[in-house]
Every structure is written in structure tokens, then in C-alpha cells.
Motif scaffolding. Structure first.
Motif, short mmCIF file in Angstrom:
data_model
loop_
_atom_site.label_atom_id
_atom_site.label_comp_id
_atom_site.label_asym_id
_atom_site.label_seq_id
_atom_site.Cartn_x
_atom_site.Cartn_y
_atom_site.Cartn_z
N ALA A 34 0.99 -0.87 -0.10
CA ALA A 34 0.18 -0.56 0.31
C ALA A 34 0.80 1.09 -0.22
N VAL A 35 1.88 1.00 1.20
CA VAL A 35 2.85 2.94 1.08
C VAL A 35 3.54 3.05 -0.09
N ILE A 36 4.47 1.40 -1.48
CA ILE A 36 5.31 1.31 -2.12
C ILE A 36 4.29 1.70 -3.22
N SER A 37 2.95 1.58 -3.35
CA SER A 37 2.45 2.04 -4.62
C SER A 37 1.72 2.77 -4.70
N ALA A 38 1.15 3.62 -3.89
CA ALA A 38 0.85 5.18 -3.61
C ALA A 38 1.91 6.21 -3.30
N HIS A 39 3.37 5.91 -2.77
CA HIS A 39 4.28 6.54 -2.39
C HIS A 39 5.38 6.13 -2.46
N ASN A 40 6.39 6.37 -2.97
CA ASN A 40 7.68 5.67 -3.89
C ASN A 40 8.60 6.83 -4.17
N ARG A 41 8.28 7.81 -3.27
CA ARG A 41 8.94 8.78 -3.10
C ARG A 41 10.04 9.27 -2.84
N TRP A 42 10.79 9.35 -2.77
CA TRP A 42 12.59 9.73 -2.40
C TRP A 42 13.12 11.52 -2.19
N GLY A 43 12.38 12.58 -2.58
CA GLY A 43 12.95 13.89 -2.15
C GLY A 43 12.80 14.59 -0.82
N GLY A 44 12.00 14.45 -0.03
CA GLY A 44 12.95 14.80 0.98
C GLY A 44 13.09 14.08 1.91
N TRP A 45 13.22 14.45 3.41
CA TRP A 45 13.95 13.47 4.49
C TRP A 45 12.46 12.13 5.14
N LEU A 46 10.94 13.06 4.62
CA LEU A 46 10.28 12.56 5.57
C LEU A 46 9.74 11.83 4.44
N GLU A 47 9.50 11.94 3.15
CA GLU A 47 9.28 11.16 1.89
C GLU A 47 10.20 10.43 1.95
N ALA A 48 11.06 9.93 2.06
CA ALA A 48 12.17 8.98 2.32
C ALA A 48 11.78 7.98 2.62
N LEU A 49 12.03 8.99 4.61
CA LEU A 49 11.09 7.81 5.73
C LEU A 49 10.16 6.93 5.46
N VAL A 50 9.00 7.38 4.45
CA VAL A 50 8.33 6.80 5.00
C VAL A 50 8.19 6.03 3.58
N SER A 51 8.91 6.25 2.58
CA SER A 51 8.79 5.60 1.13
C SER A 51 9.54 4.28 1.97
N ALA A 52 11.27 4.46 3.10
CA ALA A 52 11.60 3.66 3.38
C ALA A 52 10.85 2.43 4.09
N LEU A 53 10.15 2.66 5.24
CA LEU A 53 8.74 2.25 6.03
C LEU A 53 8.30 0.84 5.00
N GLY A 54 7.51 1.89 3.60
CA GLY A 54 6.68 1.22 2.59
C GLY A 54 8.00 -0.69 2.91
#
Length: 129
Positions: A57-77
Motif C-alpha cells: 500500500a505504501v510503496i504503490s501509492a508513495h514511492n518518493r525519495w525527495g525529502g527526508w520525510l518522503e524517504a522515511l515513509v517510503s523506506a518504511l513501506g
């Protein structure tokens, strides 16, 4: 930062904070649940499926690595995806051996603290968006 990043950060952050509080204040229940899950192949598989669903769910909707928060969310996915696959497809008992290796019972307050810190960072980052 996108609204989706803020949503996932707040969602995962709030979950991590609640999980940390539960681990800390309901230690016996947490240890009992982990013991039951790690000794039952059906529960072990169910946890693997849940982790896989979260990760997908996370990586299909949010595989973004631009900022630190985006990268953290994507890494958790991605961590959720790979840990779900590992839990589902590695031999039965792998989760039990992992729990034993992590010394979950002995280090439970440390894991609760890590979850609380991660949750606070995510929640505050999501709210600041």
C-alpha cells in the motif's frame, strides 16, 4: 511535500506512538502476543500477509525519495514489503528465532522507545506539512 506524504507520516506516526505506549504499559500482553504469534505458523503467516499489505500500500501509492520525510515513509513501506515476504516465505519458526535473537522480552522498553521516537518524528513531520 505532497499531501499523501503528510497523510502517511501522520498515520504511521500515530500508530507507532500507540504501539509504543501499548508495549510499555501492557508489557505482559505484548510479550504474550509475540510469544503466541511466533510459535504458531498460522499467526506467523497472518503477520506476514499484514506486513506485505502495508508495504504494498505504501510503496504503490508513495514511492518518493525527495525529502527526508518522503524517504522515511517510503523506506518504511519497503521494509514492510520485504519483512512481509520474509515472514510469509522463510521457513516456519523464522519469526520465533528472530524474536529470540532480538531478545524481545529483555529489551522491550528499548523497542518501545524506538517506536515512540520514530512515531514522534513522523507525526510531527506530517503535522508540520
Amino acid at each position: 511535500m505532497t499531501p499523501l506524504t503528510a497523510f502517511f507520516a501522520k498515520f504511521i506516526g500515530a500508530y507507532a506512538l500507540f504501539a509504543a505506549a501499548w508495549l510499555y504499559f501492557r508489557r505482559e500482553a505484548a510479550v504474550g502476543l509475540i510469544e503466541r504469534i511466533s510459535h504458531d505458523p498460522v499467526f506467523e503467516s497472518m503477520i506476514g500477509v499484514l506486513r506485505l499489505v502495508f508495504g504494498l500500500a505504501v510503496i504503490s501509492a508513495h514511492n518518493r525519495w525527495g525529502g527526508w520525510l518522503e524517504a522515511l515513509v517510503s523506506a518504511l513501506g519497503w521494509i514492510g514489503l520485504f519483512s512481509g515476504l520474509a515472514t510469509m516465505f522463510l521457513p516456519t519458526g523464522f519469526l520465533r528465532r528472530s524474536v529470540d535473537w532480538m531478545q524481545f522480552k529483555e529489551k522491550l522498553p528499548v523497542y518501545a522507545l524506538v517506536s515512540a521516537l520514530l512515531g514522534a518524528v513522523l507525526l510531527l513531520g506530517g503535522l508540520a506539512a
